[in-house]
Scaffold this motif. Structure first.
Motif, PDB file in Angstrom:
ATOM      1  N   UNK A 109       0.828  -1.214   0.000  1.00 39.84           N
ATOM      2  CA  UNK A 109       0.000   0.000   0.000  1.00 39.84           C
ATOM      3  C   UNK A 109       0.857   1.256   0.000  1.00 39.84           C
ATOM      4  N   UNK A 110       1.943   1.236   0.748  1.00 35.62           N
ATOM      5  CA  UNK A 110       2.836   2.401   0.764  1.00 35.62           C
ATOM      6  C   UNK A 110       3.372   2.692  -0.632  1.00 35.62           C
ATOM      7  N   UNK A 111       3.779   1.643  -1.324  1.00 38.90           N
ATOM      8  CA  UNK A 111       4.313   1.827  -2.683  1.00 38.90           C
ATOM      9  C   UNK A 111       3.217   2.249  -3.653  1.00 38.90           C
ATOM     10  N   UNK A 112       2.024   1.628  -3.559  1.00 37.79           N
ATOM     11  CA  UNK A 112       0.917   2.005  -4.440  1.00 37.79           C
ATOM     12  C   UNK A 112       0.555   3.475  -4.224  1.00 37.79           C
ATOM     13  N   UNK A 113       0.523   3.894  -2.972  1.00 38.00           N
ATOM     14  CA  UNK A 113       0.214   5.278  -2.625  1.00 38.00           C
ATOM     15  C   UNK A 113       1.257   6.213  -3.231  1.00 38.00           C
ATOM     16  N   UNK A 114       2.510   5.869  -3.053  1.00 40.02           N
ATOM     17  CA  UNK A 114       3.602   6.681  -3.578  1.00 40.02           C
ATOM     18  C   UNK A 114       3.549   6.767  -5.111  1.00 40.02           C
ATOM     19  N   UNK A 115       3.293   5.642  -5.765  1.00 36.41           N
ATOM     20  CA  UNK A 115       3.217   5.628  -7.234  1.00 36.41           C
ATOM     21  C   UNK A 115       2.051   6.473  -7.737  1.00 36.41           C
ATOM     22  N   UNK A 116       0.913   6.402  -7.072  1.00 33.01           N
ATOM     23  CA  UNK A 116      -0.244   7.206  -7.483  1.00 33.01           C
ATOM     24  C   UNK A 116       0.068   8.689  -7.271  1.00 33.01           C
ATOM     25  N   UNK A 117       0.731   9.015  -6.172  1.00 36.36           N
ATOM     26  CA  UNK A 117       1.121  10.403  -5.914  1.00 36.36           C
ATOM     27  C   UNK A 117       2.053  10.913  -7.026  1.00 36.36           C
ATOM     28  N   UNK A 118       2.994  10.077  -7.468  1.00 32.82           N
ATOM     29  CA  UNK A 118       3.898  10.453  -8.562  1.00 32.82           C
ATOM     30  C   UNK A 118       3.122  10.687  -9.858  1.00 32.82           C
ATOM     31  N   UNK A 119       2.138   9.835 -10.124  1.00 32.44           N
ATOM     32  CA  UNK A 119       1.324  10.012 -11.333  1.00 32.44           C
ATOM     33  C   UNK A 119       0.568  11.338 -11.280  1.00 32.44           C
ATOM     34  N   UNK A 120       0.072  11.688 -10.097  1.00 32.70           N
ATOM     35  CA  UNK A 120      -0.633  12.962  -9.932  1.00 32.70           C
ATOM     36  C   UNK A 120       0.329  14.120 -10.192  1.00 32.70           C
ATOM     37  N   UNK A 121       1.526  14.047  -9.637  1.00 31.93           N
ATOM     38  CA  UNK A 121       2.520  15.105  -9.822  1.00 31.93           C
ATOM     39  C   UNK A 121       2.920  15.233 -11.296  1.00 31.93           C
ATOM     40  N   UNK A 122       3.045  14.119 -11.993  1.00 30.97           N
ATOM     41  CA  UNK A 122       3.377  14.157 -13.422  1.00 30.97           C
ATOM     42  C   UNK A 122       2.262  14.834 -14.224  1.00 30.97           C
ATOM     43  N   UNK A 123       1.028  14.530 -13.884  1.00 27.30           N
ATOM     44  CA  UNK A 123      -0.089  15.172 -14.576  1.00 27.30           C
ATOM     45  C   UNK A 123      -0.129  16.662 -14.243  1.00 27.30           C
ATOM     46  N   UNK A 124       0.151  17.025 -13.013  1.00 27.50           N
ATOM     47  CA  UNK A 124       0.219  18.446 -12.642  1.00 27.50           C
ATOM     48  C   UNK A 124       1.275  19.170 -13.466  1.00 27.50           C
ATOM     49  N   UNK A 125       2.415  18.532 -13.680  1.00 31.57           N
ATOM     50  CA  UNK A 125       3.479  19.127 -14.499  1.00 31.57           C
ATOM     51  C   UNK A 125       3.020  19.355 -15.927  1.00 31.57           C
ATOM     52  N   UNK A 126       2.329  18.370 -16.469  1.00 31.15           N
ATOM     53  CA  UNK A 126       1.820  18.497 -17.837  1.00 31.15           C
ATOM     54  C   UNK A 126       0.810  19.640 -17.918  1.00 31.15           C
ATOM     55  N   UNK A 127      -0.059  19.752 -16.928  1.00 29.92           N
ATOM     56  CA  UNK A 127      -1.040  20.838 -16.905  1.00 29.92           C
ATOM     57  C   UNK A 127      -0.326  22.179 -16.800  1.00 29.92           C
ATOM     58  N   UNK A 128       0.714  22.257 -15.956  1.00 28.58           N
ATOM     59  CA  UNK A 128       1.505  23.491 -15.832  1.00 28.58           C
ATOM     60  C   UNK A 128       2.040  23.932 -17.180  1.00 28.58           C
ATOM     61  N   UNK A 129       2.605  22.988 -17.927  1.00 29.12           N
ATOM     62  CA  UNK A 129       3.194  23.344 -19.223  1.00 29.12           C
ATOM     63  C   UNK A 129       2.118  23.767 -20.217  1.00 29.12           C
ATOM     64  N   UNK A 130       0.949  23.151 -20.152  1.00 27.86           N
ATOM     65  CA  UNK A 130      -0.130  23.527 -21.065  1.00 27.86           C
ATOM     66  C   UNK A 130      -0.734  24.880 -20.691  1.00 27.86           C
ATOM     67  N   UNK A 131      -0.748  25.196 -19.408  1.00 29.77           N
ATOM     68  CA  UNK A 131      -1.287  26.497 -18.977  1.00 29.77           C
ATOM     69  C   UNK A 131      -0.401  27.644 -19.454  1.00 29.77           C
ATOM     70  N   UNK A 132       0.866  27.366 -19.680  1.00 27.01           N
ATOM     71  CA  UNK A 132       1.793  28.404 -20.131  1.00 27.01           C
ATOM     72  C   UNK A 132       1.713  28.634 -21.634  1.00 27.01           C
ATOM     73  N   UNK A 133       1.143  27.702 -22.335  1.00 25.90           N
ATOM     74  CA  UNK A 133       0.989  27.840 -23.781  1.00 25.90           C
ATOM     75  C   UNK A 133      -0.452  27.585 -24.162  1.00 25.90           C
ATOM     76  N   UNK A 134      -0.699  27.436 -25.427  1.00 24.71           N
ATOM     77  CA  UNK A 134      -2.049  27.119 -25.900  1.00 24.71           C
ATOM     78  C   UNK A 134      -2.244  25.607 -25.882  1.00 24.71           C
TER      79      UNK A 134
END
Length: 185
Positions: A109-134
């Motif tokens: 569970x600790x690893x699953x939690x950590x992996x899901x958190x990383x996936x969320x952070x990766x998606x946040x990064x992608x959203x950040x880059x899209x918010x800066x452009x079109x």
């Protein structure tokens, strides 16, 4: 092994199995059924598909009781598994002299939690880059699919695991708001 339901049934009956063990079981089942044996790569593909649907989950040797350090990944029944145990499995288990393994889901569970958190952070990064452009329509579709998979995984794992994953709920909610904001821009 006929399908993903049988794959889940085999894994459920034995607790945790690696690809080589699944291949050995599949060969024996095929011999008993006088059927065609799946290749190891076909079994790996079936496991990959089952993992995407959360029918199985992958753990390391550290999360399986009684195993020595090794390089294998072990498949365990996932939150969406609907196991179908093959009739011949008990005979195969006797032939291969296998025994059931116990999995420490709290370690996993600790690893699953950590992996899901990383996936969320990766998606946040992608959203950040899209918010800066079109953002184009294809980007938004991809984001929505990615978000949907994260959301499904969160609900599946929250239901399945005893550990609390509620700390991720606000992050997931924020992702949804940010994607909606991009869509309306």
């Amino acid at each position: 092994m006929k399908n993903k339901e049988e794959l889940c049934g085999i894994i459920d009956a034995l607790g945790a199995l690696n690809i080589e063990e699944l291949y050995s079981i599949s060969k024996e089942l095929s011999l008993l059924r006088d059927d065609v044996t799946l290749s190891e790569s076909s079994i790996r593909d079936m496991c990959d598909e089952a993992e995407k649907g959360h029918l199985v989950a992958v753990v390391s040797w550290e999360e399986v009781a009684g195993l020595e350090e090794d390089e294998h990944s072990y498949y365990i029944p996932g939150p969406n598994a609907f196991p179908e145990v093959p009739f011949e499995l008990s005979e195969v288990i006797d032939i291969l002299q296998m025994s059931e393994r116990e999995v420490d889901l709290s370690k996993a569970a600790d690893r699953f939690h950590s992996n899901l958190h990383k996936r969320i952070k990766n998606l946040e990064s992608k959203i950040d880059s899209l918010e800066q452009g079109k953002a184009c329509f294809e980007d938004l579709e991809g984001l929505e699919e990615w978000y949907s998979d994260i959301l499904n995984q969160y609900y599946d794992y929250s239901f399945w695991l005893q550990d609390d994953m509620s700390d991720l709920e606000s992050e997931i909610s924020t992702l949804s708001e940010r994607i909606e904001s991009l869509k309306s821009a």
